[in-house]
Design an enzyme around this catalytic site. Structure first.
Site, mmCIF file in Angstrom:
data_model
loop_
_atom_site.group_PDB
_atom_site.id
_atom_site.type_symbol
_atom_site.label_atom_id
_atom_site.label_comp_id
_atom_site.label_asym_id
_atom_site.label_seq_id
_atom_site.Cartn_x
_atom_site.Cartn_y
_atom_site.Cartn_z
ATOM 1 N N ASP A 19 0.845 -1.195 0.000
ATOM 2 C CA ASP A 19 0.000 0.000 0.000
ATOM 3 C C ASP A 19 0.878 1.242 0.000
ATOM 4 O OD1 ASP A 19 0.953 -0.145 2.653
ATOM 5 O OD2 ASP A 19 -0.848 -1.243 3.238
ATOM 6 N N ASP A 51 1.531 4.970 1.552
ATOM 7 C CA ASP A 51 1.249 5.926 2.617
ATOM 8 C C ASP A 51 1.886 7.260 2.254
ATOM 9 O OD1 ASP A 51 0.099 3.818 4.003
ATOM 10 O OD2 ASP A 51 1.948 3.334 5.048
ATOM 11 N N ASP A 55 11.300 3.168 12.611
ATOM 12 C CA ASP A 55 12.149 2.126 13.185
ATOM 13 C C ASP A 55 13.490 1.917 12.464
ATOM 14 O OD1 ASP A 55 10.663 1.107 11.081
ATOM 15 O OD2 ASP A 55 9.773 -0.542 12.202
HETATM 16 P P1 ATP Z 1 4.599 -3.374 5.286
HETATM 17 O O1 ATP Z 1 3.543 -2.387 4.922
HETATM 18 O O2 ATP Z 1 5.294 -4.010 4.167
HETATM 19 O O3 ATP Z 1 4.091 -4.346 6.287
HETATM 20 P P2 ATP Z 1 5.794 -1.135 6.509
HETATM 21 O O4 ATP Z 1 7.200 -0.843 6.935
HETATM 22 O O5 ATP Z 1 5.192 -0.229 5.498
HETATM 23 O O6 ATP Z 1 5.765 -2.633 6.044
HETATM 24 P P3 ATP Z 1 3.656 -0.291 8.168
HETATM 25 O O7 ATP Z 1 3.090 -0.930 9.374
HETATM 26 O O8 ATP Z 1 2.818 -0.054 6.972
HETATM 27 O O9 ATP Z 1 4.915 -1.182 7.786
HETATM 28 O O10 ATP Z 1 4.296 1.062 8.668
HETATM 29 C C1 ATP Z 1 4.587 2.146 7.830
HETATM 30 C C2 ATP Z 1 5.817 2.887 8.329
HETATM 31 O O11 ATP Z 1 5.605 3.335 9.664
HETATM 32 C C3 ATP Z 1 7.068 2.037 8.406
HETATM 33 O O12 ATP Z 1 7.758 1.973 7.179
HETATM 34 C C4 ATP Z 1 7.867 2.749 9.472
HETATM 35 O O13 ATP Z 1 8.481 3.885 8.943
HETATM 36 C C5 ATP Z 1 6.798 3.206 10.426
HETATM 37 N N1 ATP Z 1 6.562 2.217 11.489
HETATM 38 C C6 ATP Z 1 5.674 1.194 11.480
HETATM 39 N N2 ATP Z 1 5.718 0.496 12.624
HETATM 40 C C7 ATP Z 1 6.644 1.088 13.393
HETATM 41 C C8 ATP Z 1 7.152 0.852 14.689
HETATM 42 N N3 ATP Z 1 6.706 -0.159 15.434
HETATM 43 N N4 ATP Z 1 8.108 1.685 15.168
HETATM 44 C C9 ATP Z 1 8.557 2.713 14.421
HETATM 45 N N5 ATP Z 1 8.122 2.983 13.202
HETATM 46 C C10 ATP Z 1 7.190 2.198 12.673
HETATM 47 MG MG MG Z 2 3.091 -0.265 4.759
#
Ligand code: ATP
Ligand code: MG
Length: 457
Positions: free
Chosen positions: A76, A78, A150
């Site tokens: 997705d 963001d 993170d």
């Molecule tokens: P995916 O969507 O592939 O599962 P993602 O990294 O995009 O992986 P999301 O949960 O969509 O995961 O989170 C979007 C963004 O928010 C991440 O790329 C990161 O920058 C931030 N983020 C998410 N979870 C955390 C966390 N627990 N601590 C710090 N930052 C976070």
């Molecule tokens: Mg994501």
């Protein structure tokens, strides 16, 4: 001494720990990172364009940018902006604010939903006694927004207008060098949010990145902090991990790092038994295949497989103590699900899916009379049959049983009738068994049939 000082002053590769944001971001051109604007979905591009036209900053951020650089298809898109949620909503016809703790905006563009969040800072003041962050709901600068993320590869801001990436923490270089590096001091970041340990496993596996040694070292000793994370959040993260397309490798990684204890406490036991390990492996490989083929994954099916051998062992133990078969199965199911619930909340709906799949397994032993026809009508029949096939593949039941059901389901009327197996059980005994399990429709009679494919206790 002087060299030490010089090294400190000139050390650029590591961002400062804590809330202090590093100076400015590197601006990385499209020639270096390779992500052209056409890779961004029309909806996400439109959202950025429109916000920028209104004078705000707006970037595609997080996982999407990371995945595109790595050559993967993002799940997705963001967007991060300096506009407040109210200001974002004003810009779009179809937009709504969601979330109570931290409001973000969902903008609907055609069939896409783009999640738009305002830059925010993490608020150190609000932590629990273990240092876990309870709230992160203060708006912040873009640099602060980058620092609260993170991993360095997750703190990249892509501007579709200029096709440049703002990189605050050397994330592009880390990604190109296949390193997963924590922003700031790993121990502190895990304490703030222990879920990050699971994210490290999932993202490292999915992207083929090696977790940087500083981020890896503390995991073993800090794993127990996962116990303080609300079970519902753990469940969400586990589901992400199990459906990322690389579940089997992730689960092995979790075990290697000692992270599975608090999540699937039973996994340890299950994987110790050769049959159990084979079953879980086959189940996870099947899930991975389906994810890669773009098929849906049922969480109920997934957890039913992960916990099955524990149910099986419990059930067999009860039957060895002469408990009646079906009540014993139901008790075993309850016990395993209750034990699991303490660590990882499985929602009621999913738990009921799991139960249905398990109970069907007992009913597959009935291949006479009208019962097979009634089984075909069960809404979860196909899932139950897939499950049975996994059991057969792992060597737990005979392949013949699963084949029979697949053929039976595919056969026409007369074909089905000719397949039925003559019922040889004496009537009296069957009636008594039916009574014993009367709470659970007629499944009970099935489990103790002599033709049962289940291993005997
Ligand atoms: P995916 O969507 O592939 O599962 P993602 O990294 O995009 O992986 P999301 O949960 O969509 O995961 O989170 C979007 C963004 O928010 C991440 O790329 C990161 O920058 C931030 N983020 C998410 N979870 C955390 C966390 N627990 N601590 C710090 N930052 C976070
Ligand atoms: Mg994501």
């Amino acid at each position: 001494m002087i060299t030490k000082l010089l090294r400190k002053v000139f050390r650029r590769d590591k961002p400062a720990a804590g809330p202090v944001a590093p100076p400015g971001p590197a601006v990385i051109a499209v020639e270096q990172h390779g992500v052209v604007r056409e890779k961004i979905t029309p909806g996400a591009r439109h959202v950025c364009d429109k916000l920028q036209a209104a004078g705000f900053k707006a970037y595609v951020v997080g996982g999407a940018v990371r995945d595109l650089i790595a050559g993967l298809e993002p799940k997705d898109f963001d967007v991060a902006t300096d506009a407040t949620p109210e200001q974002v909503v004003q810009q779009f016809r179809r937009a709504r604010m969601i979330g109570r703790r931290f409001r973000i905006v969902h903008v609907m563009q055609g069939r896409e939903t783009i999640e738009v969040s305002t830059f925010r800072a993490s608020n150190d003041a609000e932590t629990d006694e273990h240092g876990r962050i309870l709230r992160d709901n203060v708006f912040g600068s873009q640099a602060e927004d980058a620092s609260r993320r993170d991993f360095t590869v997750n703190a990249l801001y892509y501007d579709p207008g200029t096709q440049t990436i703002l990189d605050y923490h050397h994330g592009v270089a880390d990604l190109q060098q296949k390193t997963l590096r924590m922003i700031g001091e790993p121990r502190r970041r895990y304490r703030e949010d222990p879920i990050r340990m699971l994210r490290a496993v999932r993202l490292g596996t999915k992207l083929g990145l090696t977790l940087d040694s500083e981020a890896r070292a503390p995991i073993r000793e800090m794993a127990e902090l996962l116990e303080n994370v609300p079970p519902a959040r753990l469940f969400d993260e586990m589901l992400k991990l199990l459906t990322c397309g690389d579940a089997w490798r992730c689960v092995r990684y979790l075990r290697e790092e000692g992270l599975h204890h608090g999540l699937l406490p039973l996994l340890d036991v299950i994987l110790e038994q050769p049959l159990g390990e084979r079953f879980v492996m086959l189940a996870l490989e099947r899930t991975d295949r389906r994810v890669r083929e773009g098929k849906t994954i049922s969480p109920g099916f997934l957890f039913a497989t992960l916990l099955w051998h524990e149910v099986l062992a419990n059930w067999e133990a009860r039957r060895a103590r002469d408990e009646a078969s079906i009540p014993a199965l139901l008790e075993a199911m309850n016990e395993v699900l209750d034990m699991q619930a303490e660590k990882l909340a499985i929602s009621k709906r999913i738990a009921s899916d799991i139960r249905e799949i398990w109970v069907l397994q007992a009913r597959f032993d009935m291949r006479s009379g009208k019962r097979p026809y009634r089984l075909l009508e069960q809404p979860r029949f196909r899932a139950g049959l897939d499950f049975l096939e996994l059991r057969a593949e792992s060597g737990e039941v005979q392949a013949e049983l699963a084949d029979w059901w697949r053929d039976f389901a595919d056969a026409d009327g007369p074909g089905r009738e000719s397949m039925l197996i003559a019922d040889s059980a004496p009537k009296k005994r069957r009636r008594r068994r039916r009574k014993a399990g009367s709470e659970q429709d007629e499944a009970p009679a099935a489990v103790a049939e002599p033709e049962s494919g289940l291993p005997s206790a």
